[in-house]
Design a protein around this motif. Sequence first.
Motif, mmCIF file in Angstrom:
data_model
loop_
_atom_site.group_PDB
_atom_site.id
_atom_site.type_symbol
_atom_site.label_atom_id
_atom_site.label_comp_id
_atom_site.label_asym_id
_atom_site.label_seq_id
_atom_site.Cartn_x
_atom_site.Cartn_y
_atom_site.Cartn_z
ATOM 1 N N UNK A 85 0.712 -1.167 0.224
ATOM 2 C CA UNK A 85 0.198 -0.078 0.123
ATOM 3 C C UNK A 85 0.637 1.306 0.114
ATOM 4 N N UNK A 86 0.497 2.390 -0.811
ATOM 5 C CA UNK A 86 1.456 3.537 -0.966
ATOM 6 C C UNK A 86 1.270 4.264 0.278
ATOM 7 N N UNK A 87 0.192 4.420 0.993
ATOM 8 C CA UNK A 87 0.241 5.222 2.180
ATOM 9 C C UNK A 87 0.984 4.371 3.452
ATOM 10 N N UNK A 88 1.176 3.159 3.233
ATOM 11 C CA UNK A 88 2.054 2.567 4.230
ATOM 12 C C UNK A 88 3.387 2.637 3.931
ATOM 13 N N UNK A 89 3.906 2.710 2.576
ATOM 14 C CA UNK A 89 5.222 2.969 2.221
ATOM 15 C C UNK A 89 5.638 4.287 2.472
ATOM 16 N N UNK A 90 4.397 5.204 2.415
ATOM 17 C CA UNK A 90 4.877 6.749 2.955
ATOM 18 C C UNK A 90 4.961 6.835 4.516
ATOM 19 N N UNK A 91 4.223 6.041 5.245
ATOM 20 C CA UNK A 91 4.270 5.941 6.731
ATOM 21 C C UNK A 91 5.593 5.482 7.263
ATOM 22 N N UNK A 92 5.974 4.368 6.437
ATOM 23 C CA UNK A 92 7.334 3.715 6.865
ATOM 24 C C UNK A 92 8.445 4.619 6.488
ATOM 25 N N UNK A 93 8.561 5.652 5.313
ATOM 26 C CA UNK A 93 9.427 6.552 5.202
ATOM 27 C C UNK A 93 9.663 7.506 6.240
ATOM 28 N N UNK A 94 8.429 8.141 6.599
ATOM 29 C CA UNK A 94 8.265 8.941 7.832
ATOM 30 C C UNK A 94 8.884 8.596 8.917
ATOM 31 N N UNK A 95 8.570 7.210 9.471
ATOM 32 C CA UNK A 95 9.160 6.523 10.518
ATOM 33 C C UNK A 95 10.703 6.113 10.483
ATOM 34 N N UNK A 97 11.752 3.553 8.740
ATOM 35 C CA UNK A 97 11.987 2.375 8.593
ATOM 36 C C UNK A 97 11.788 1.807 7.183
ATOM 37 N N UNK A 98 12.161 0.542 7.093
ATOM 38 C CA UNK A 98 11.754 -0.068 5.508
ATOM 39 C C UNK A 98 10.331 -0.285 5.510
ATOM 40 N N UNK A 99 9.774 -0.736 4.426
ATOM 41 C CA UNK A 99 8.500 -0.828 4.347
ATOM 42 C C UNK A 99 8.321 -2.278 4.494
ATOM 43 N N UNK A 100 9.238 -3.085 4.455
ATOM 44 C CA UNK A 100 9.376 -4.407 4.964
ATOM 45 C C UNK A 100 9.157 -4.331 6.647
ATOM 46 N N UNK A 101 9.921 -3.874 7.302
ATOM 47 C CA UNK A 101 9.610 -3.688 8.705
ATOM 48 C C UNK A 101 8.554 -3.486 9.008
ATOM 49 N N UNK A 102 7.960 -2.140 8.144
ATOM 50 C CA UNK A 102 6.708 -1.637 8.684
ATOM 51 C C UNK A 102 5.419 -2.693 8.485
ATOM 52 N N UNK A 278 11.721 -5.708 -10.347
ATOM 53 C CA UNK A 278 11.456 -4.160 -10.525
ATOM 54 C C UNK A 278 11.219 -3.521 -9.008
ATOM 55 N N UNK A 279 10.680 -3.929 -8.019
ATOM 56 C CA UNK A 279 10.517 -3.472 -6.881
ATOM 57 C C UNK A 279 11.578 -4.013 -5.773
ATOM 58 N N UNK A 280 12.462 -3.036 -5.437
ATOM 59 C CA UNK A 280 13.675 -3.451 -4.645
ATOM 60 C C UNK A 280 13.178 -4.238 -3.514
ATOM 61 N N UNK A 281 12.259 -3.674 -2.669
ATOM 62 C CA UNK A 281 11.888 -4.182 -1.441
ATOM 63 C C UNK A 281 11.415 -5.676 -1.689
#
Length: 324
Positions: A85-95, A97-102, A278-281
């Motif tokens: 989810x794009x909003x979750x990835x944005x939240x992970x960046x804000x925190x 941490x990686x989107x994987x960890x989020x 294509x998606x590194x994560x």
Amino acid sequence: MTKLICVVGVTGNQGGSVAQRFVQDSNYRVRGITRDPTSAAAQKLSAQGIEIVAANLDDVQTLIPAFAGANIIFSVTNYWEPFFRPDCRAKAEELGISCRKYAYNVEAQQGKNVVDAAAKTIDTLDENGFLASTLSHAGSCSKGKFTELYHFDAKADVFPGYVDEKYPNLAKKTSYIQTGYFTSSYKILPVAYLCKQPDESFQMSFPTFADVSVPHLNVNADMGNFVYAVSQMPPGKSYMAAGTECSWSEYIRLWGEATRLPAKYRQVTMEQYLEFVPDRALGEETGDMLAYTSDPGYDGGDETLLKADDIRKVRSLLPHETYY
């Protein structure tokens, strides 16, 4: 008197398959748990006679009444939704941490919420009344080699980790069901599963040993049958849900025979694998899984896991009316 099974994620792959199997048995009432009971998928299930109840895995207070009176609860959590989810990835960046960890944080907390709510209705649960979909613990099974295989450990840290730690009485009524590689997973990674080569052949490219055995599961067709069988087994066991087992090299060979197209398997390094995903994560998360599959193995090297044949053997020794 009919029994009540509550199915988490009833509109998803695993939950949907479980609901479809139990609704065929007149001894059970099926209550499907979903965030949006107005969705087309939920309404279709409702038309089949499945009770649809709204609940949010992020809010334990919505789960407690949804599970009330359950004789069986089927639990499944979803790492991949918050991962993509794009909003979750944005939240992970804000925190920071990686989107994987989020996604790990989200899934693990949702799993704990399910467990906390299930513990509230423990008295109504059958002897083997809490059936949890999970995976092996990559961190511990690999002796620390894989510390960021988050979609495995987010499940295993709760099922069985949190259950055993917080609710020993619930643990006594619990069975854990690991799931093999979904046969539909090629849709997420088509470039790795089936990459068309310049000579018109197809190549499967994974960082997994060519000859290591891998469990495979047609989740929509088979998960419900497997969970139904497990529900009639004694509690306290762990299982691997799989329709078949074979290596990836054998998998692609059979695919080539079935399609009459030239196909081969090529083991690649992690670096090579990351270059074409294509998606590194996504490459990192799935790449770790595929490497983990080589050693210690997709199941963490756990030789005690029961499989379909083990269930058949047990059932053949028990009274017919008890298990069918």
